[in-house]
Scaffold this motif. Sequence first.
Motif, PDB file in Angstrom:
ATOM      1  N   ARG A 120      17.158  20.988  13.557  1.00 45.76           N
ATOM      2  CA  ARG A 120      18.430  20.593  14.164  1.00 45.76           C
ATOM      3  C   ARG A 120      18.233  19.363  15.053  1.00 45.76           C
ATOM      4  NH1 ARG A 120      22.028  24.121  12.597  1.00 45.76           N
ATOM      5  NH2 ARG A 120      21.597  26.354  12.458  1.00 45.76           N
TER       6      ARG A 120
ATOM      7  N   GLU B  41      21.482  11.472  12.897  1.00 48.57           N
ATOM      8  CA  GLU B  41      22.885  11.119  13.131  1.00 48.57           C
ATOM      9  C   GLU B  41      22.988   9.880  14.005  1.00 48.57           C
ATOM     10  OE1 GLU B  41      25.223  14.287  14.747  1.00 48.57           O
ATOM     11  OE2 GLU B  41      25.842  14.994  12.766  1.00 48.57           O
TER      12      GLU B  41
ATOM     13  N   THR C   1      26.352  24.209  10.691  1.00 49.31           N
ATOM     14  CA  THR C   1      25.641  23.427   9.674  1.00 49.31           C
ATOM     15  C   THR C   1      26.591  22.946   8.591  1.00 49.31           C
ATOM     16  OG1 THR C   1      23.638  24.712  10.068  1.00 49.31           O
ATOM     17  CG2 THR C   1      23.710  23.428   8.047  1.00 49.31           C
TER      18      THR C   1
ATOM     19  N   GLN D 295      28.487  20.038   9.839  1.00 49.40           N
ATOM     20  CA  GLN D 295      27.637  18.844   9.895  1.00 49.40           C
ATOM     21  C   GLN D 295      27.483  18.226   8.510  1.00 49.40           C
ATOM     22  OE1 GLN D 295      23.795  19.669  11.616  1.00 49.40           O
ATOM     23  NE2 GLN D 295      23.629  17.626  12.504  1.00 49.40           N
TER      24      GLN D 295
END
Length: 239
Positions: A85, A92, A118, A121
Amino acid sequence: MTCFHCEYTFEIVKDQHNNQGIHHFPEKNAGGENRNQIGWNVSRKDKVNFLVKTLLDLNDSKEAVYGTLDGWVAWEQDFPIGKLRMALIALEKEHQWHRIIQVIKWMLSKGQGTTMGTYGQLIHALDMDQRPEEAHKFWQKKIGMDLHAVPWQLCKSMMSIYYRNNMFENLIKLFEGLEAFDRKPPQKSIVRKVTDAYEILGRLEKKKRVLEKYNHLFTEDRSRKKPRKALSKEKKKLG
């Protein structure tokens, strides 16, 4: 490129002919221990930074990315979801949407990261990577069948993707599916997108129904602004 600190470190060696990554993993002895036993004190941050740098240096090959990730987790006792993560957040910041998609899909293929966070994302990365149709297919497969529990923020994100890409039928279908569970939009921006879609598709009666049903979202917003205007007038009088 070699990391001399990570317990599970491998080298990414660029082949001069096909430019593919070749992974060399630490060897184990008969007792199952790493021969070199290097990097016991390497920090979590350094491990994440190493992975991010390695991913950024790879060519655009699913096999290379998946092989790198397999090697990176090979010597972890438990699946390092927290570190991954952190790596996704770093990617990102670099706007590496295509790489983020690859990493998340690899995670999901391992049965890991199966959370709404998730999924959101991944949908965002697909949107940023100009892949709205794929985002729609993923929504239908993993999220859309459970609308009574999907967070409104995630629904709003998907509606925005539909709206920006002129996928108005899908937008309306999602909204009506939420209404079927008696879920009411929390923001007027959602209502505006829905009513715009109805108008574009020529369904003016449905547009009128939605505007009337959720009119309070617009009136509440205006009522919140009135005190500010009144306060401004008071300041002018005092001034």
